[in-house]
Structure formats: structure tokens, C-alpha cells
Design an enzyme around this catalytic site. Sequence first.
Site, PDB file in Angstrom:
ATOM      1  N   GLU A 234      58.169  -3.161 -27.230  1.00  0.00           N
ATOM      2  CA  GLU A 234      58.139  -1.998 -26.324  1.00  0.00           C
ATOM      3  C   GLU A 234      57.455  -0.786 -26.948  1.00  0.00           C
ATOM      4  OE1 GLU A 234      57.941  -0.550 -23.232  1.00  0.00           O
ATOM      5  OE2 GLU A 234      59.713  -1.743 -22.781  1.00  0.00           O
TER       6      GLU A 234
ATOM      7  N   GLY B 149      54.384   4.379 -26.630  1.00  0.00           N
ATOM      8  CA  GLY B 149      55.534   4.964 -27.341  1.00  0.00           C
ATOM      9  C   GLY B 149      56.851   4.867 -26.590  1.00  0.00           C
TER      10      GLY B 149
ATOM     11  N   LYS C  70      46.467  -1.425 -26.829  1.00  0.00           N
ATOM     12  CA  LYS C  70      47.604  -1.316 -25.897  1.00  0.00           C
ATOM     13  C   LYS C  70      47.245  -1.921 -24.538  1.00  0.00           C
ATOM     14  CE  LYS C  70      49.067   2.903 -28.265  1.00  0.00           C
ATOM     15  NZ  LYS C  70      48.921   4.365 -28.338  1.00  0.00           N
TER      16      LYS C  70
ATOM     17  N   VAL D 162      53.290  -0.006 -27.027  1.00  0.00           N
ATOM     18  CA  VAL D 162      52.454   0.499 -25.930  1.00  0.00           C
ATOM     19  C   VAL D 162      53.085   1.752 -25.330  1.00  0.00           C
ATOM     20  CG1 VAL D 162      51.387  -0.028 -23.713  1.00  0.00           C
ATOM     21  CG2 VAL D 162      51.708  -1.855 -25.392  1.00  0.00           C
TER      22      VAL D 162
ATOM     23  N   VAL E  55      58.264   6.021 -37.720  1.00  0.00           N
ATOM     24  CA  VAL E  55      59.051   5.205 -36.784  1.00  0.00           C
ATOM     25  C   VAL E  55      60.289   4.630 -37.476  1.00  0.00           C
ATOM     26  CG1 VAL E  55      58.977   3.272 -35.173  1.00  0.00           C
ATOM     27  CG2 VAL E  55      56.913   4.631 -35.557  1.00  0.00           C
TER      28      VAL E  55
HETATM   29  P1  NAP Z   1      53.841   5.441 -41.274  1.00  0.00           P
HETATM   30  O1  NAP Z   1      54.529   6.731 -41.044  1.00  0.00           O
HETATM   31  O2  NAP Z   1      52.545   5.436 -41.981  1.00  0.00           O
HETATM   32  O3  NAP Z   1      54.856   4.482 -42.052  1.00  0.00           O
HETATM   33  C1  NAP Z   1      54.494   3.223 -42.486  1.00  0.00           C
HETATM   34  C2  NAP Z   1      55.611   2.692 -43.371  1.00  0.00           C
HETATM   35  O4  NAP Z   1      55.291   1.379 -43.762  1.00  0.00           O
HETATM   36  C3  NAP Z   1      55.806   3.525 -44.646  1.00  0.00           C
HETATM   37  O5  NAP Z   1      57.172   3.667 -44.902  1.00  0.00           O
HETATM   38  C4  NAP Z   1      55.151   2.661 -45.717  1.00  0.00           C
HETATM   39  O6  NAP Z   1      55.755   2.800 -46.993  1.00  0.00           O
HETATM   40  C5  NAP Z   1      55.434   1.277 -45.166  1.00  0.00           C
HETATM   41  N1  NAP Z   1      54.495   0.304 -45.680  1.00  0.00           N
HETATM   42  C6  NAP Z   1      53.158   0.303 -45.540  1.00  0.00           C
HETATM   43  N2  NAP Z   1      52.630  -0.744 -46.188  1.00  0.00           N
HETATM   44  C7  NAP Z   1      53.660  -1.392 -46.754  1.00  0.00           C
HETATM   45  C8  NAP Z   1      53.775  -2.528 -47.586  1.00  0.00           C
HETATM   46  N3  NAP Z   1      52.674  -3.196 -47.987  1.00  0.00           N
HETATM   47  N4  NAP Z   1      54.987  -2.927 -47.980  1.00  0.00           N
HETATM   48  C9  NAP Z   1      56.082  -2.251 -47.606  1.00  0.00           C
HETATM   49  N5  NAP Z   1      56.036  -1.155 -46.829  1.00  0.00           N
HETATM   50  C10 NAP Z   1      54.848  -0.742 -46.425  1.00  0.00           C
HETATM   51  O7  NAP Z   1      53.599   4.690 -39.890  1.00  0.00           O
HETATM   52  P2  NAP Z   1      54.349   4.921 -38.516  1.00  0.00           P
HETATM   53  O8  NAP Z   1      53.717   6.075 -37.834  1.00  0.00           O
HETATM   54  O9  NAP Z   1      55.814   4.922 -38.711  1.00  0.00           O
HETATM   55  O10 NAP Z   1      53.884   3.621 -37.693  1.00  0.00           O
HETATM   56  C11 NAP Z   1      54.456   2.371 -37.921  1.00  0.00           C
HETATM   57  C12 NAP Z   1      54.008   1.404 -36.826  1.00  0.00           C
HETATM   58  O11 NAP Z   1      54.401   1.924 -35.564  1.00  0.00           O
HETATM   59  C13 NAP Z   1      52.489   1.205 -36.734  1.00  0.00           C
HETATM   60  O12 NAP Z   1      52.226  -0.112 -36.331  1.00  0.00           O
HETATM   61  C14 NAP Z   1      52.083   2.173 -35.639  1.00  0.00           C
HETATM   62  O13 NAP Z   1      50.898   1.812 -34.982  1.00  0.00           O
HETATM   63  C15 NAP Z   1      53.269   2.041 -34.712  1.00  0.00           C
HETATM   64  N6  NAP Z   1      53.472   3.190 -33.826  1.00  0.00           N
HETATM   65  C16 NAP Z   1      53.589   4.419 -34.354  1.00  0.00           C
HETATM   66  C17 NAP Z   1      53.796   5.499 -33.498  1.00  0.00           C
HETATM   67  C18 NAP Z   1      53.966   6.877 -34.036  1.00  0.00           C
HETATM   68  O14 NAP Z   1      54.136   7.807 -33.224  1.00  0.00           O
HETATM   69  N7  NAP Z   1      53.954   7.109 -35.339  1.00  0.00           N
HETATM   70  C19 NAP Z   1      53.855   5.288 -32.113  1.00  0.00           C
HETATM   71  C20 NAP Z   1      53.738   3.988 -31.613  1.00  0.00           C
HETATM   72  C21 NAP Z   1      53.555   2.941 -32.481  1.00  0.00           C
HETATM   73  P3  NAP Z   1      55.761   4.200 -47.809  1.00  0.00           P
HETATM   74  O15 NAP Z   1      56.545   5.156 -46.958  1.00  0.00           O
HETATM   75  O16 NAP Z   1      56.436   3.900 -49.082  1.00  0.00           O
HETATM   76  O17 NAP Z   1      54.324   4.597 -47.942  1.00  0.00           O
HETATM   77  N1  HSE Z   2      47.722   7.468 -32.348  1.00  0.00           N
HETATM   78  C1  HSE Z   2      48.478   7.144 -31.184  1.00  0.00           C
HETATM   79  C2  HSE Z   2      48.248   8.196 -30.120  1.00  0.00           C
HETATM   80  C3  HSE Z   2      49.964   7.075 -31.448  1.00  0.00           C
HETATM   81  O1  HSE Z   2      47.644   9.230 -30.393  1.00  0.00           O
HETATM   82  O2  HSE Z   2      48.676   7.984 -28.990  1.00  0.00           O
HETATM   83  C4  HSE Z   2      50.428   5.723 -31.823  1.00  0.00           C
HETATM   84  O3  HSE Z   2      50.230   4.809 -30.789  1.00  0.00           O
END
Ligand code: NAP
Ligand code: HSE
Length: 429
Positions: free
Chosen positions: A132, A137, A208, A135, A16
Site C-alpha cells: 500500500e 503514500g 507507481k 503508491v 518510513v
Molecule cells: P530512507 O530515509 O533513506 O531510509 C532507508 C533506510 O534503509 C535507512 O535506515 C538505511 O540505513 C536503511 N538501509 C539502506 N540500505 C541498507 C542496507 N544495505 N542494509 C540495511 N539497511 C539499509 O528511506 P525512506 O524515505 O524511509 O524510504 C524507504 C522506502 O519507502 C523506499 O523504498 C521509498 O521509495 C519508500 N517510500 C518512501 C516514502 C517517503 O515519504 N519517504 C514514501 C513512499 C514510499 P541507515 O539509516 O543506517 O542509513
Molecule cells: N519522491 C516521492 C514524491 C515520494 O515526491 O512523491 C516517495 O514516493
Amino acid sequence: MPAAPLRLGLAGLGTVGIGVVQIIQRQADLIAARTGRAVTITAVSARDRSKNRDADLSAYAWETDPVALARRDDIDVFVEVMGGHDGPAKAATEAAIAAGKDVVTANKALLAHHGQALAEVAEAKGCVIRFEAAVAGGIPVIKALTEGLAGNRIKRVMGVMNGTCNYILTRMQAAGLPYDQVFEEARQLGYLEADPNLDVGGIDAGHKLSLLAAIAFGTRVSFDAVELEGIGNVSIDDIRLAEDMGYRIKLLGVAQMTGRGLEQRMTPCLVPADSPLGQLQGGTNMVVLEGDSVGQIVLRGPGAGMGPTASAVMADVIDIARGQRIPTFGQPAITLAIPTAALAATPAPYYLRMTLLDKPGALAKIATCLGDAGISIDQMRQYGHVGVHATVLIVTHKAAPGDIIHATARFAETGVLVDAPVAIRIEEV
Ligand code: NAP
Ligand code: HSE
């Protein structure tokens, strides 16, 4: 004089976070035209500075500690896209609010567990928290509820809010594959969260739903009161037989205010195969909102992924840049009611599958158990025989969940049941 830029501190450079960087770099002119000011990133934070990331970050200051990033004097908005309901995400969000910063987060777990406390502190400080992206995406469902439908009394919120579960269930159905095999496929495709139980256990989707329920019903977030059941027990047999009866199985979230209190469920349900929810394929999300004036609204779109989730984060950032300030859950947090949880779900038709000994009177014994519990049969089908066993499907008229539990428990006393019966709610959509 041009308006001052809106300066972001971005904590998290994963899927993200990098999506947010890419939109800000690619759409700088468009965002400035729409908000009347530049939106810039001042500083970023992640765990590993040496990691190769798919964006040029050279113009941004680096903070090893997200809490230090949140406190910087040269940021206006703290964007939290790290994840986790405690630890650095919570500490940094609290630090940002204490320092008077607005917060944009994609973190449903954080808000499902601490949303009320964070919102109260933020509102007391005059800060906003926007979520936003947390929940469904890329679907603008928070905006739809807090703004577009603000004049409605919301009757029900419903939806498929976990793309991974919908992928698994629709792939099982289309390919005729068992759960374990498709779960493994989903793992290899990278669809599952680091802790897969967040997806398949219904927890992510439950987070969500609890956030939508708070906005919809003016109540404090009460994730602990969500009835949760994952998809791990959904069998290919039930998917096939439900299809034969004109239904599809979905991990369905439903929240509604009833005379007995707030009902929140995230459980496998049958929905009509030809309904919008029944037609939903793959990793797509769908949220259905029902208001007293508007009727039913159906929102469908990508529930996850870099572009869609960053799109939702940027919608919140742009609102803040425009000076639009709405309480976190649509009304001041201190006015949100403490909800009474409905102890049982509203009555609904049920799908019952069982394997019976194929002998005279077997079905009559089952029908008697249902009749004794006050449950009326709507449809019944018997499928062939395997040796002396026969699969029987029953669709009931509306029944209270407690009556279904009671009746199916009594099936075991009939002496005609071969294995444990399956009962799945049929949601009226
Ligand atoms: P991700 O790819 O695992 O990225 C997490 C990031 O946070 C990484 O850059 C990580 O650093 C950093 N991080 C973790 N712990 C940290 C710490 N202690 N200090 C500093 N940085 C730290 O996760 P993501 O998929 O982008 O998701 C991020 C958020 O968005 C979550 O809350 C997730 O539920 C939400 N979300 C994600 C999606 C999706 O499609 N991915 C959709 C809706 C909501 P490093 O890169 O150095 O490891
Ligand atoms: N793991 C979630 C899904 C994405 O499969 O919809 C982040 O909300």
C-alpha cells in the site's frame, strides 16, 4: 487463549521505518483491539547502528544484514523499507519469501522491476506481499482497487503520483518562478530523492503507475512500457499561457486498456484548471479511478512523509494480523496477462505554443501544416509582439500524437518559425 502476536522484522530505519516504529509503540492498544492480537517488532536492521534515531529501539534485536533479519525464525512478517530495486532490498525480500514470511514493502522500484517474479514465488509459497505504501503514500489506493472496486471493470487510472513534481509545478505557477530556481528550492527543502531524476524524470511516478495498471487491468507489471517524460522541460511561459487558456500543467499518469493494447503514460499534460486534478496544490497526490459500475472515484492525500507512509505500511500489517490474504496484484500472479503495449497514445487535444515571425501569411502556413496532417484547430491566440516576433497559441481538436509530431516537424519548413514549437497533450479528465 489470546492469539499469538504478529512479529515483525523491520529492515530500514529511515523516514518510513521510524514512522512504523512510532505507530507500533504509540498505537499498540488500538492495533490489538482492531486485530485481536498484539503486533510487535522482534528485530530491526539498518546500515549504521550508531546513528541517532528518533525512537527507542532498545527492545529490538539488531541485525546488520537484512537478509539474516528476513530469515529469522522469530518473525512472521518482513517489513522492507530500505528502498532500491536491486541489492539488499531484493535479496532480503527473496530470502523472506523463501523462509515462508509475508512481506510488506513501501518499495515501488523493487515491485516495478521484479513484482511479477516476487509475486509468483510468494504465492507458490503461500505468502503475501503487500505494498500500500508504495503508491501515493498515505492514500489507500491499492486497497481501493483490489477490494473496494473489485467488482468493476476498470476503464482508466489516472493521477498525480509524485508530490515533489507537483510541488515544483504549483510553486512555479504561484510564484512565477522558473524551473531551475524552484528545483533548487525543492532540493534545499529536502523534497528530492537522492537521485533527483527519480522524481523530476517521472521514474518514481512511472513505477507507481505500472503497479496500479497491473491491478486495474489484470496484467503483469510492465514498467518498461510506460511512456516517460519528466518535468525538466516545462517552462514558466507554458505554465503562464496554459493558465491563460484555463489549464494547469501536471505530471500526469494515465493507464487505460485500449483496442490497441495497454496505454501507460507518465508525462506533463494540461488539465482544466477547475478540475480536481487542476486544483491540486503542493506535494499532495491525487489518484482518479474509473470503473464501469462505480463511475469516477477521486482519492486525494499526502503521497509521502513519515506519518502518511507509515500509516499505509501499518494498514498492510494490520490486514495480515487480521488474516486477510489477497494476491499481490489482486488475482493470482500466474493468471496475470502479458500486456501488449499500445504503441501510441489515444488521440487528444493538444496545446501548441510557437514563436512566429510577425509577417503576412505566417499563421496561414502553420494552419496549412496542421490541416495537411488532418488536425483541426479549436482555439487560437496571439500574444503581442516582441520586435518582429509574436507568440501564438493553438489548441487543437483531438489529434493522434503521431500527427502532431508530423505537423510540428513541418512547421520548421515554413520559414516563419523563430524557435522550436512546444506541444503538450491536454488530458480529458
Ligand atoms: P530512507 O530515509 O533513506 O531510509 C532507508 C533506510 O534503509 C535507512 O535506515 C538505511 O540505513 C536503511 N538501509 C539502506 N540500505 C541498507 C542496507 N544495505 N542494509 C540495511 N539497511 C539499509 O528511506 P525512506 O524515505 O524511509 O524510504 C524507504 C522506502 O519507502 C523506499 O523504498 C521509498 O521509495 C519508500 N517510500 C518512501 C516514502 C517517503 O515519504 N519517504 C514514501 C513512499 C514510499 P541507515 O539509516 O543506517 O542509513
Ligand atoms: N519522491 C516521492 C514524491 C515520494 O515526491 O512523491 C516517495 O514516493
